[in-house]
Scaffold this motif. Structure first.
Motif, PDB file in Angstrom:
ATOM      1  N   ASP A   1     -16.369  74.854 -77.688  1.00 50.95           N
ATOM      2  CA  ASP A   1     -16.453  74.737 -79.141  1.00 50.95           C
ATOM      3  C   ASP A   1     -17.906  74.518 -79.579  1.00 50.95           C
ATOM      4  O   ASP A   1     -18.585  73.615 -79.078  1.00 50.95           O
ATOM      5  CB  ASP A   1     -15.571  73.568 -79.600  1.00 50.95           C
ATOM      6  N   LYS A   2     -18.373  75.357 -80.514  1.00 50.13           N
ATOM      7  CA  LYS A   2     -19.724  75.260 -81.083  1.00 50.13           C
ATOM      8  C   LYS A   2     -20.827  75.462 -80.041  1.00 50.13           C
ATOM      9  O   LYS A   2     -21.951  74.993 -80.221  1.00 50.13           O
ATOM     10  CB  LYS A   2     -19.910  73.915 -81.786  1.00 50.13           C
ATOM     11  N   ALA A   3     -20.522  76.169 -78.950  1.00 50.66           N
ATOM     12  CA  ALA A   3     -21.547  76.427 -77.932  1.00 50.66           C
ATOM     13  C   ALA A   3     -22.711  77.212 -78.509  1.00 50.66           C
ATOM     14  O   ALA A   3     -23.885  76.946 -78.194  1.00 50.66           O
ATOM     15  CB  ALA A   3     -20.930  77.196 -76.756  1.00 50.66           C
ATOM     16  N   ILE A   4     -22.406  78.173 -79.394  1.00 52.94           N
ATOM     17  CA  ILE A   4     -23.464  78.979 -80.004  1.00 52.94           C
ATOM     18  C   ILE A   4     -24.269  78.132 -80.980  1.00 52.94           C
ATOM     19  O   ILE A   4     -25.507  78.173 -80.996  1.00 52.94           O
ATOM     20  CB  ILE A   4     -22.867  80.220 -80.702  1.00 52.94           C
ATOM     21  N   GLU A   5     -23.561  77.325 -81.762  1.00 51.57           N
ATOM     22  CA  GLU A   5     -24.245  76.471 -82.750  1.00 51.57           C
ATOM     23  C   GLU A   5     -25.170  75.462 -82.070  1.00 51.57           C
ATOM     24  O   GLU A   5     -26.314  75.245 -82.498  1.00 51.57           O
ATOM     25  CB  GLU A   5     -23.200  75.737 -83.594  1.00 51.57           C
ATOM     26  N   VAL A   6     -24.683  74.845 -80.984  1.00 46.94           N
ATOM     27  CA  VAL A   6     -25.478  73.840 -80.272  1.00 46.94           C
ATOM     28  C   VAL A   6     -26.731  74.473 -79.683  1.00 46.94           C
ATOM     29  O   VAL A   6     -27.839  73.919 -79.788  1.00 46.94           O
ATOM     30  CB  VAL A   6     -24.628  73.187 -79.166  1.00 46.94           C
ATOM     31  N   THR A   7     -26.579  75.641 -79.063  1.00 52.05           N
ATOM     32  CA  THR A   7     -27.730  76.318 -78.471  1.00 52.05           C
ATOM     33  C   THR A   7     -28.725  76.733 -79.557  1.00 52.05           C
ATOM     34  O   THR A   7     -29.947  76.667 -79.354  1.00 52.05           O
ATOM     35  CB  THR A   7     -27.274  77.555 -77.673  1.00 52.05           C
ATOM     36  N   ASN A   8     -28.203  77.136 -80.696  1.00 48.79           N
ATOM     37  CA  ASN A   8     -29.067  77.581 -81.791  1.00 48.79           C
ATOM     38  C   ASN A   8     -29.995  76.468 -82.276  1.00 48.79           C
ATOM     39  O   ASN A   8     -31.094  76.743 -82.783  1.00 48.79           O
ATOM     40  CB  ASN A   8     -28.199  78.089 -82.944  1.00 48.79           C
ATOM     41  N   ARG A   9     -29.580  75.201 -82.108  1.00 49.06           N
ATOM     42  CA  ARG A   9     -30.398  74.079 -82.584  1.00 49.06           C
ATOM     43  C   ARG A   9     -31.670  73.906 -81.767  1.00 49.06           C
ATOM     44  O   ARG A   9     -32.654  73.359 -82.255  1.00 49.06           O
ATOM     45  CB  ARG A   9     -29.581  72.788 -82.527  1.00 49.06           C
ATOM     46  N   ILE A  10     -31.645  74.330 -80.506  1.00 46.04           N
ATOM     47  CA  ILE A  10     -32.836  74.148 -79.669  1.00 46.04           C
ATOM     48  C   ILE A  10     -33.568  75.469 -79.433  1.00 46.04           C
ATOM     49  O   ILE A  10     -34.574  75.504 -78.738  1.00 46.04           O
ATOM     50  CB  ILE A  10     -32.459  73.502 -78.313  1.00 46.04           C
ATOM     51  N   PHE A  11     -33.036  76.557 -80.013  1.00 49.15           N
ATOM     52  CA  PHE A  11     -33.596  77.892 -79.808  1.00 49.15           C
ATOM     53  C   PHE A  11     -34.407  78.306 -81.028  1.00 49.15           C
ATOM     54  O   PHE A  11     -33.979  78.118 -82.162  1.00 49.15           O
ATOM     55  CB  PHE A  11     -32.461  78.892 -79.562  1.00 49.15           C
ATOM     56  N   ARG A  12     -35.584  78.885 -80.795  1.00 47.47           N
ATOM     57  CA  ARG A  12     -36.397  79.432 -81.876  1.00 47.47           C
ATOM     58  C   ARG A  12     -36.520  80.939 -81.657  1.00 47.47           C
ATOM     59  O   ARG A  12     -37.105  81.396 -80.676  1.00 47.47           O
ATOM     60  CB  ARG A  12     -37.793  78.803 -81.888  1.00 47.47           C
ATOM     61  N   GLY A  13     -35.929  81.669 -82.592  1.00 44.13           N
ATOM     62  CA  GLY A  13     -35.891  83.123 -82.529  1.00 44.13           C
ATOM     63  C   GLY A  13     -34.930  83.563 -83.618  1.00 44.13           C
ATOM     64  O   GLY A  13     -34.886  82.961 -84.700  1.00 44.13           O
ATOM     65  N   LYS A  14     -34.145  84.580 -83.352  1.00 41.82           N
ATOM     66  CA  LYS A  14     -33.119  84.963 -84.315  1.00 41.82           C
ATOM     67  C   LYS A  14     -32.078  83.859 -84.445  1.00 41.82           C
ATOM     68  O   LYS A  14     -31.843  83.099 -83.505  1.00 41.82           O
ATOM     69  CB  LYS A  14     -32.438  86.265 -83.876  1.00 41.82           C
ATOM     70  N   ASN A  15     -31.447  83.805 -85.608  1.00 47.04           N
ATOM     71  CA  ASN A  15     -30.365  82.850 -85.825  1.00 47.04           C
ATOM     72  C   ASN A  15     -29.145  83.310 -85.011  1.00 47.04           C
ATOM     73  O   ASN A  15     -28.511  84.308 -85.334  1.00 47.04           O
ATOM     74  CB  ASN A  15     -30.017  82.777 -87.309  1.00 47.04           C
ATOM     75  N   LEU A  16     -28.837  82.582 -83.951  1.00 49.93           N
ATOM     76  CA  LEU A  16     -27.750  82.996 -83.049  1.00 49.93           C
ATOM     77  C   LEU A  16     -26.400  83.018 -83.751  1.00 49.93           C
ATOM     78  O   LEU A  16     -25.499  83.774 -83.362  1.00 49.93           O
ATOM     79  CB  LEU A  16     -27.693  82.063 -81.835  1.00 49.93           C
ATOM     80  N   LEU A  17     -26.249  82.203 -84.782  1.00 50.01           N
ATOM     81  CA  LEU A  17     -24.972  82.144 -85.493  1.00 50.01           C
ATOM     82  C   LEU A  17     -24.662  83.455 -86.211  1.00 50.01           C
ATOM     83  O   LEU A  17     -23.494  83.732 -86.517  1.00 50.01           O
ATOM     84  CB  LEU A  17     -24.986  80.991 -86.507  1.00 50.01           C
ATOM     85  N   GLU A  18     -25.670  84.253 -86.448  1.00 51.03           N
ATOM     86  CA  GLU A  18     -25.484  85.506 -87.185  1.00 51.03           C
ATOM     87  C   GLU A  18     -25.425  86.721 -86.261  1.00 51.03           C
ATOM     88  O   GLU A  18     -25.274  87.845 -86.727  1.00 51.03           O
ATOM     89  CB  GLU A  18     -26.637  85.684 -88.186  1.00 51.03           C
ATOM     90  N   GLN A  19     -25.555  86.491 -84.952  1.00 49.21           N
ATOM     91  CA  GLN A  19     -25.641  87.606 -84.015  1.00 49.21           C
ATOM     92  C   GLN A  19     -24.255  87.982 -83.470  1.00 49.21           C
ATOM     93  O   GLN A  19     -23.411  87.109 -83.244  1.00 49.21           O
ATOM     94  CB  GLN A  19     -26.585  87.268 -82.858  1.00 49.21           C
TER      95      GLN A  19
END
Length: 457
Positions: free
Chosen positions: A27-45
């Protein structure tokens, strides 16, 4: 489908390397990773896309440049949202990324937890889940091929179909119990017999294949036996291309077992050099001879090596009769054939045919021909047993128990037992089939199976 709390683990082998992959699922694996990732918004990919960027800590300090792969539920290995972070294989970088994920509410995965979630979410059955571990551990072409067959469904899909038909019959017979006083028959006994026989025709080749499958998985135990000074240690050294065993003209030099492994045409063989078979001259040699006999009893293939110049045709015929009674493939290997005249060697081959291979262990002559014969033994037995080979002891036990329960069903049909006794044996068969494929499970069973997996799988 309900997604569980997010988990993370290193999916590649630990240690310093060029690349490491950290897997996050839940649950929310993409959201959690997106918080520490700088690049495209993973939530929109979209799912099954890969994105370049950086991982940064809470103070915006770059930890590493990474590639992040996004897999959206249910189109992922676990059927949950999954992210795979490919970073440089530094222990420090791996620790820092995992530390950041843990800060965001992710927990470290338990051994096999990713595969366990895949099983619980219906990605595959329990036989296929266990094949994942076998595929990772595969160290030869044969074990890889066997594990891949199981991963793709192997025998479990066919057993599921037959189990469902047996469930339907069990339901009809149980319905008869509700109308016991009216003497009705909802389940035709002839149809039930045909179904049970059909299931047994699937089970028996699988059960018979276990001896071959277990040998393929753990290495084919190939025992080299013969009289003292026949050249057993010389043969082992020639096979391994190293001085593994002491070679001497003194009879009885080898007093203990010497064992090593060799891959031949993708099959792992465990060659075991043994003490010479003769009347022992002392207590230590007697122990060695006894161990030789024990290994003979456990062998999948026997190589009987003999000195061609010292062996009589009649004596070798008696030895062959003894080997035939052991019901395992054997090879009569004539060593030191340079001492024989050509017509003598021809006489040996005429009498024993393909079961005899002439070699010279000290020069390596004809040893490739001997090893190819060993490969043929394994491949022939595997094809004879079944197209699908059973390598797992748990599978073998459940298949055997199912077959035994179905035999009791046939006995019940022959003796016209009451429906309540008949349905008990059918239920027993259904239980073992269900536990085999995972349609019936317990927490203890799952814990035992998946605890043997590596952390990141």
């Amino acid at each position: 489908m309900l997604q569980q709390e997010p988990i993370a683990a290193l999916a590649t082998a630990p240690g310093i390397g060029a690349i490491a992959v950290i897997r996050v699922s839940g649950d929310k694996a993409i959201e959690v990773t997106n918080r520490i990732f700088r690049g495209k918004n993973l939530l929109e990919q979209p799912s099954h896309t890969v994105h370049f960027g950086t991982i940064r800590d809470t103070e915006n300090v770059i930890i590493d440049e990474v590639l992040v792969a996004v897999f959206r539920s249910p189109a992922s290995f676990t059927k949950e949202d999954v992210v795979e972070i490919s970073c440089h294989g530094s222990d420090y970088i791996i620790r820092q990324i995992l530390r950041l994920l843990l800060k965001e509410g992710v927990r470290m995965a338990q051994p096999g937890e990713f595969t366990q979630r895949a099983f619980l979410n219906g990605q595959f059955d329990l036989v296929q889940a266990e094949a994942v571990a076998d595929l990772i551990a595969a160290d030869s072409e044969a074990t890889h091929r066997t594990a891949l067959t199981q991963l793709r469904g192997g025998f479990s899909k066919k057993l599921k179909e037959l189990r469902q038909q047996l469930i339907d019959f069990a339901a009809l017979i149980e319905l008869e119990l509700d109308f016991g006083e009216e003497d009705v028959e909802f389940a035709r006994r002839d149809d039930l017999r045909r179904l049970v026989l059909a299931i047994q025709r699937v089970l028996r080749p699988l059960i018979d294949s276990f001896s071959v499958g277990n040998a393929i998985k753990n290495g084919v135990p190939t025992v080299i036996v013969g009289k003292p000074n026949a050249g057993k240690s010389t043969l082992l050294n020639a096979l391994l291309n190293e001085e593994k065993a002491i070679v001497s003209n003194i009879p009885g030099t080898t007093r203990d077992l010497i064992e090593d492994e060799l891959f031949i045409d993708g099959i792992r063989f465990r060659f075991i050099d043994t003490a010479g078979l003769r009347e022992a001259t002392d207590a230590i040699e007697a122990i060695g001879v006894e161990r030789t006999k024990q290994q003979l009893a456990k062998a999948s293939i026997v190589i009987y090596l003999f000195d061609a110049a010292e062996m009589e045709l009649s004596e070798l015929s008696e030895i062959e009769q003894d080997l035939q009674q052991r019901a395992v493939p054997y090879l009569l290997v004539a060593n030191k054939t340079d001492k024989l005249a050509q017509d003598e060697l021809h006489n040996w081959q005429l009498h024993f045919g393909d079961q005899l291979v002439p070699i010279q262990a000290n020069t390596g002559k004809n040893i490739p021909e001997m090893t190819q014969q060993l490969v043929r033994f394994v491949k022939t037995n595997a094809q004879t047993s079944s197209n699908t080979v059973v390598t797992n002891m748990r599978h073998f036990e459940h298949l055997s128990q199912t077959e035994a329960a179905l035999s009791r069903v046939l006995d019940g049909l022959d003796t016209d037992v009451s429906p309540d006794w008949l349905v008990m044996d059918i239920r027993d068969a259904l239980r073992h089939l269900g536990e085999l494929t995972g349609e019936i499970t317990t927490d203890d069973l799952l814990e035992t199976i998946f605890s043997r997996f590596c952390i990141g799988k």
